[in-house]
Write an enzyme that holds these catalytic residues in place. Structure first.
Site, short mmCIF file in Angstrom:
data_model
loop_
_atom_site.label_atom_id
_atom_site.label_comp_id
_atom_site.label_asym_id
_atom_site.label_seq_id
_atom_site.Cartn_x
_atom_site.Cartn_y
_atom_site.Cartn_z
N LYS A 1 0.82 -1.21 0.00
CA LYS A 1 0.00 0.00 0.00
C LYS A 1 0.86 1.26 0.00
O LYS A 1 2.09 1.22 0.17
CB LYS A 1 -0.93 -0.02 1.20
CG LYS A 1 -1.87 -1.25 1.26
CD LYS A 1 -2.96 -1.02 2.30
CE LYS A 1 -3.41 -2.28 2.98
NZ LYS A 1 -4.45 -2.05 3.99
N TYR B 1 -12.33 -2.98 -2.09
CA TYR B 1 -12.73 -2.96 -0.68
C TYR B 1 -14.25 -2.96 -0.51
O TYR B 1 -14.76 -2.47 0.51
CB TYR B 1 -12.12 -1.74 0.01
CG TYR B 1 -10.66 -1.95 0.41
CD1 TYR B 1 -10.29 -3.02 1.23
CD2 TYR B 1 -9.66 -1.07 0.01
CE1 TYR B 1 -8.96 -3.22 1.61
CE2 TYR B 1 -8.32 -1.25 0.39
CZ TYR B 1 -7.99 -2.34 1.19
OH TYR B 1 -6.68 -2.52 1.58
N PHE C 1 -14.60 3.77 8.51
CA PHE C 1 -13.25 4.03 7.97
C PHE C 1 -13.18 3.92 6.45
O PHE C 1 -12.11 4.08 5.87
CB PHE C 1 -12.24 3.07 8.62
CG PHE C 1 -12.53 1.60 8.39
CD1 PHE C 1 -12.12 0.95 7.23
CD2 PHE C 1 -13.21 0.86 9.35
CE1 PHE C 1 -12.37 -0.39 7.02
CE2 PHE C 1 -13.47 -0.49 9.15
CZ PHE C 1 -13.05 -1.12 7.98
N ARG D 1 -0.94 -14.17 4.81
CA ARG D 1 -1.54 -13.37 5.89
C ARG D 1 -0.78 -13.53 7.19
O ARG D 1 -0.68 -12.60 7.99
CB ARG D 1 -3.02 -13.71 6.05
CG ARG D 1 -3.84 -13.00 4.96
CD ARG D 1 -5.32 -13.19 5.10
NE ARG D 1 -5.94 -12.60 6.26
CZ ARG D 1 -6.50 -11.39 6.32
NH1 ARG D 1 -6.44 -10.57 5.27
NH2 ARG D 1 -7.09 -10.98 7.41
N THR E 1 -4.36 -7.26 11.47
CA THR E 1 -4.79 -6.02 10.81
C THR E 1 -4.29 -4.77 11.55
O THR E 1 -3.81 -3.83 10.91
CB THR E 1 -6.34 -5.99 10.73
OG1 THR E 1 -6.78 -7.17 10.05
CG2 THR E 1 -6.84 -4.75 9.99
N ARG F 1 3.48 -6.17 9.55
CA ARG F 1 2.82 -5.09 10.31
C ARG F 1 3.41 -4.94 11.71
O ARG F 1 3.47 -3.83 12.24
CB ARG F 1 1.31 -5.36 10.36
CG ARG F 1 0.62 -5.14 9.00
CD ARG F 1 -0.77 -5.72 8.99
NE ARG F 1 -1.52 -5.38 7.78
CZ ARG F 1 -2.66 -5.97 7.43
NH1 ARG F 1 -3.18 -6.93 8.19
NH2 ARG F 1 -3.28 -5.62 6.31
N ASN G 1 -1.32 0.31 7.51
CA ASN G 1 -0.78 -1.02 7.86
C ASN G 1 -0.07 -1.73 6.72
O ASN G 1 0.06 -2.95 6.70
CB ASN G 1 -1.88 -1.88 8.50
CG ASN G 1 -3.02 -2.16 7.55
OD1 ASN G 1 -3.02 -1.73 6.40
ND2 ASN G 1 -4.01 -2.91 8.02
N HIS H 1 -1.79 -5.43 1.94
CA HIS H 1 -3.05 -6.18 1.87
C HIS H 1 -2.75 -7.61 1.45
O HIS H 1 -1.89 -7.82 0.59
CB HIS H 1 -4.00 -5.55 0.84
CG HIS H 1 -5.16 -6.44 0.51
ND1 HIS H 1 -6.31 -6.48 1.26
CD2 HIS H 1 -5.33 -7.37 -0.47
CE1 HIS H 1 -7.14 -7.37 0.75
NE2 HIS H 1 -6.57 -7.94 -0.30
N GLU I 1 -10.23 -10.81 -6.15
CA GLU I 1 -9.28 -9.68 -6.11
C GLU I 1 -8.25 -9.76 -7.24
O GLU I 1 -7.91 -8.73 -7.84
CB GLU I 1 -8.59 -9.63 -4.75
CG GLU I 1 -9.58 -9.27 -3.63
CD GLU I 1 -9.01 -9.44 -2.22
OE1 GLU I 1 -7.82 -9.82 -2.08
OE2 GLU I 1 -9.75 -9.18 -1.25
P1 IDP Z 1 -7.05 -6.91 6.53
O1 IDP Z 1 -6.32 -5.92 5.65
O2 IDP Z 1 -6.17 -7.42 7.64
O3 IDP Z 1 -7.72 -8.01 5.76
P2 IDP Z 1 -9.71 -5.78 6.92
O4 IDP Z 1 -10.54 -5.97 8.15
O5 IDP Z 1 -10.13 -6.52 5.69
O6 IDP Z 1 -8.20 -6.11 7.31
O7 IDP Z 1 -9.67 -4.22 6.61
C1 IDP Z 1 -9.18 -3.75 5.38
C2 IDP Z 1 -8.30 -2.56 5.62
O8 IDP Z 1 -9.10 -1.49 6.08
C3 IDP Z 1 -7.25 -2.74 6.69
O9 IDP Z 1 -6.08 -3.38 6.21
C4 IDP Z 1 -6.97 -1.30 7.07
O10 IDP Z 1 -6.13 -0.67 6.09
C5 IDP Z 1 -8.35 -0.70 6.97
N1 IDP Z 1 -9.04 -0.70 8.27
C6 IDP Z 1 -9.68 -1.74 8.86
N2 IDP Z 1 -10.21 -1.38 10.04
C7 IDP Z 1 -9.90 -0.08 10.19
C8 IDP Z 1 -10.18 0.89 11.22
O11 IDP Z 1 -10.82 0.61 12.24
N3 IDP Z 1 -9.69 2.15 11.01
C9 IDP Z 1 -8.98 2.51 9.90
N4 IDP Z 1 -8.71 1.63 8.92
C10 IDP Z 1 -9.15 0.37 9.06
MG MG Z 2 -9.31 -7.93 4.44
#
Ligand code: IDP
Ligand code: MG
Length: 152
Positions: free
Chosen positions: A11, A51, A59, A87, A93, A104, A114, A117, A128
Site C-alpha cells: 500500500k 474494498y 473508515f 496473511r 490487521t 505489520r 498497515n 493487503h 481480487e
Molecule cells: P485486513 O487488511 O487485515 O484483511 P480488513 O478488516 O479486511 O483487514 O480491513 C481492510 C483494511 O481497512 C485494513 O487493512 C486497514 O487498512 C483498513 N481498516 C480496517 N479497520 C480499520 C479501522 O478501524 N480504522 C482505519 N482503517 C481500518
Molecule cells: Mg481484508
C-alpha cells in the site's frame, strides 16, 4: 497442502517509505513465487471495488483515500497454502496487535497505515486477482511452480 494464488498489495505508505524491496523480499524468502507484479495509481472505482466488503463502515472513505493517494504495488504470489501463509507473514490487521517478525508488527504503528493487503480466502483471492490483473499478466499457474519449492 494446496497450491494457491493470493493477491498482495504493497500500500501507499509502504511505497512512500521505500519499503517495497524489503516487503517483496519477505514473500520471496518464504518461498512464495511472484507470478504477477505492477505499480499503479489506483482510481476510486477500483479502490471501491477491491474494498467493497467494507462499504458503509466508518473508515471506508479514509481507506479509499489511503489506497488512491499515492502509487501502490500489486502482485500475485503463489505457493503452498499461500493465502493463509501470506496473511501470517503480513500479521494482524492492527499493527499494535501484530506479532513482531510480521510485516505489520515490524513496520506499522496504526491500523489506518498497515502497509500491506493480503486476500483472506480462496474466493476473495480469485475475486481480487481479477480486479488487478488480466489473465495474460499472470506468468504462471500454481501447478507450474517447481515441486522443489516445498515438501510434498
Ligand atoms: P485486513 O487488511 O487485515 O484483511 P480488513 O478488516 O479486511 O483487514 O480491513 C481492510 C483494511 O481497512 C485494513 O487493512 C486497514 O487498512 C483498513 N481498516 C480496517 N479497520 C480499520 C479501522 O478501524 N480504522 C482505519 N482503517 C481500518
Ligand atoms: Mg481484508
Amino acid at each position: 497442502m494446496a497450491s494457491q494464488r493470493t493477491l498482495i498489495l504493497v500500500k501507499a505508505d509502504a511505497v512512500v517509505r521505500g519499503l517495497v524491496g524489503e516487503l517483496l523480499s519477505r514473500f520471496e524468502k518464504r518461498g512464495y513465487q511472484i507470478i504477477a507484479l505492477k505499480m499503479l495509481h489506483v482510481d476510486e472505482a477500483r479502490a471501491k471495488r477491491h474494498y467493497a466488503e467494507h462499504e458503509g463502515k466508518p473508515f471506508f472513505a479514509g481507506l479509499v483515500e489511503y489506497i488512491t493517494g499515492s502509487p501502490i504495488i500489486a502482485l500475485v504470489v503463489a505457493g503452498s497454502d499461500a493465502i493463509e501463509g501470506a496473511r501470517a507473514t503480513i500479521g494482524a490487521t492492527n499493527p499494535i496487535k501484530a506479532t513482531p517478525g510480521t510485516i505489520r508488527g515490524d513496520y506499522g504503528q496504526t491500523i489506518g497505515r498497515n502497509l500491506v493487503h493480503g486476500s483472506d480466502s480462496p474466493a476473495s483471492a480469485e475475486r481480487e486477482i481479477s480486479i488487478w490483473f488480466e489473465p495474460s499478466e499472470i506468468f504462471a499457474r500454481p501447478n507450474e511452480i517447481g515441486a522443489w519449492l516445498v515438501d510434498a
